[in-house]
Design an enzyme around this catalytic site. Structure first.
Site, short mmCIF file in Angstrom:
data_model
loop_
_atom_site.label_atom_id
_atom_site.label_comp_id
_atom_site.label_asym_id
_atom_site.label_seq_id
_atom_site.Cartn_x
_atom_site.Cartn_y
_atom_site.Cartn_z
N ASP A 14 0.83 -1.20 0.00
CA ASP A 14 0.00 0.00 0.00
C ASP A 14 0.87 1.26 0.00
OD1 ASP A 14 -2.34 1.45 0.01
OD2 ASP A 14 -2.64 1.33 2.18
N HIS A 31 2.99 3.27 -8.95
CA HIS A 31 2.82 1.82 -9.17
C HIS A 31 4.06 1.23 -9.84
CE1 HIS A 31 -1.20 1.86 -7.71
NE2 HIS A 31 -1.69 2.57 -8.71
N LEU A 125 12.05 -20.07 -2.53
CA LEU A 125 10.91 -19.29 -2.07
C LEU A 125 9.67 -19.58 -2.91
CD1 LEU A 125 9.76 -16.81 -0.39
CD2 LEU A 125 10.47 -15.41 -2.33
#
Length: 231
Positions: A14, A31, A125
Site C-alpha cells: 500500500d 505503481h 521461495l
C-alpha cells in the site's frame, strides 16, 4: 538474522499512489516504482530462507479504480511477470498466482501460465502474487467447490475448507505486513490469518526496503505466539 524467521510472510502493498503524489507525479508512476521494489524484497526473502511470500497486488475491489489506472496495473503485472521470469527462475523461486485469473486480460493469463509452468519444480521461495483476489470471494469459491464435489456436511472440517482455498498445501501466514500507514486487512487472506501476527508501518511501499523488512521480522521475533493457549 537468526533461524526463527517467519515461515510465511504476507504483505499488503500500500502507498504507491500517495508516494507518487508527494512527488507531484501521477499515481501510475508510484505503481511502477512499487513494482520495482517487489523484486528486491522477493530476492531478500529468498536470501533469508523465507519459504512463502504472498504479495497482495490487485484486489477484487481494485476494479473500481479509474479505468486508465486499472489498465496500467494489468499491463504492469504482465510486464513484471514477463520481465522477471528468468530471474525468478534463477533464484529457484516457485511462482503461484492467488485469485480468479479467468477475467484478466489474455496476455496476463498467458504470462502467468508460462511463469507457473517454468517454475513449478523450483524449491526455493514460494512466491504468491494475489491478483484479482479477495478473501471473501475465496471463501465463497471454496464453499461452491465443496458443494459441487458432493462432500457430506458432516465430514466438513477446517482441513476441508483449507484444502479448497487458493493457498491449499501452504502454511498459514505467520506475519502480515501492511505498508502505507493504514491499519486494516482489506479482505486479504481473511481465513488464513486467524493467528497471524500483524505489523503496520507508515512507510509507503516504494520505500519499503530490506532494512524495513528486517525491522518487521525483528518485531515479529519478539511476539509470543500462543495460538489461543496459555504459554
Amino acid at each position: 538474522m537468526t533461524d526463527n524467521n517467519p515461515r510465511h510472510i504476507g504483505i499488503i502493498l500500500d502507498g504507491n499512489g500517495r508516494w507518487a503524489k508527494k512527488r507531484h507525479m501521477p499515481r501510475t508512476y508510484g505503481h511502477k516504482k512499487g513494482s520495482e521494489r517487489v523484486f528486491d524484497i522477493v530476492r531478500y526473502c529468498n536470501e533469508l530462507g523465507i519459504k512463502y511470500l504472498t504479495l497482495y497486488a490487485f484486489s477484487t475491489e481494485n476494479w473500481k479504480r479509474p479505468k486508465d489506472e486499472v489498465n496500467f496495473l494489468m499491463n504492469l503485472i504482465s510486464v513484471f511477470i514477463n520481465d522477471k521470469l528468468d530471474e525468478i527462475h534463477r533464484q529457484n523461486c516457485k511462482l503461484r498466482v492467488l485469485g480468479d485469473t479467468s477475467i484478466l486480460p489474455s496476455s496476463a493469463i498467458e504470462y502467468i501460465e508460462r511463469a507457473k509452468k517454468k517454475t513449478e519444480n523450483n524449491t526455493g521461495l514460494n512466491l504468491n502474487i494475489a491478483i484479482n483476489y479477495g478473501g471473501r470471494d475465496e471463501i465463497v469459491k471454496a464453499v461452491k467447490d465443496i458443494i459441487k464435489e458432493g462432500i457430506d456436511p458432516s465430514n466438513i472440517d477446517e482441513d476441508t475448507i483449507s484444502n479448497h482455498l487458493y493457498t491449499k498445501g501452504m502454511p498459514d501466514p505467520d506475519l502480515i505486513i501492511r505498508t502505507g500507514g493504514e491499519i486494516r486487512i482489506s479482505n486479504f487472506l481473511i481465513y488464513q490469518l486467524a493467528y497471524s501476527e500483524f505489523y503496520f508501518t507508515e512507510v509507503l511501499w516504494p520505500d519499503f526496503d530490506r532494512e524495513q523488512l528486517d525491522l518487521a521480522i525483528e518485531n515479529y521475533k519478539h511476539r509470543f505466539r500462543r495460538f489461543g493457549g496459555l504459554k
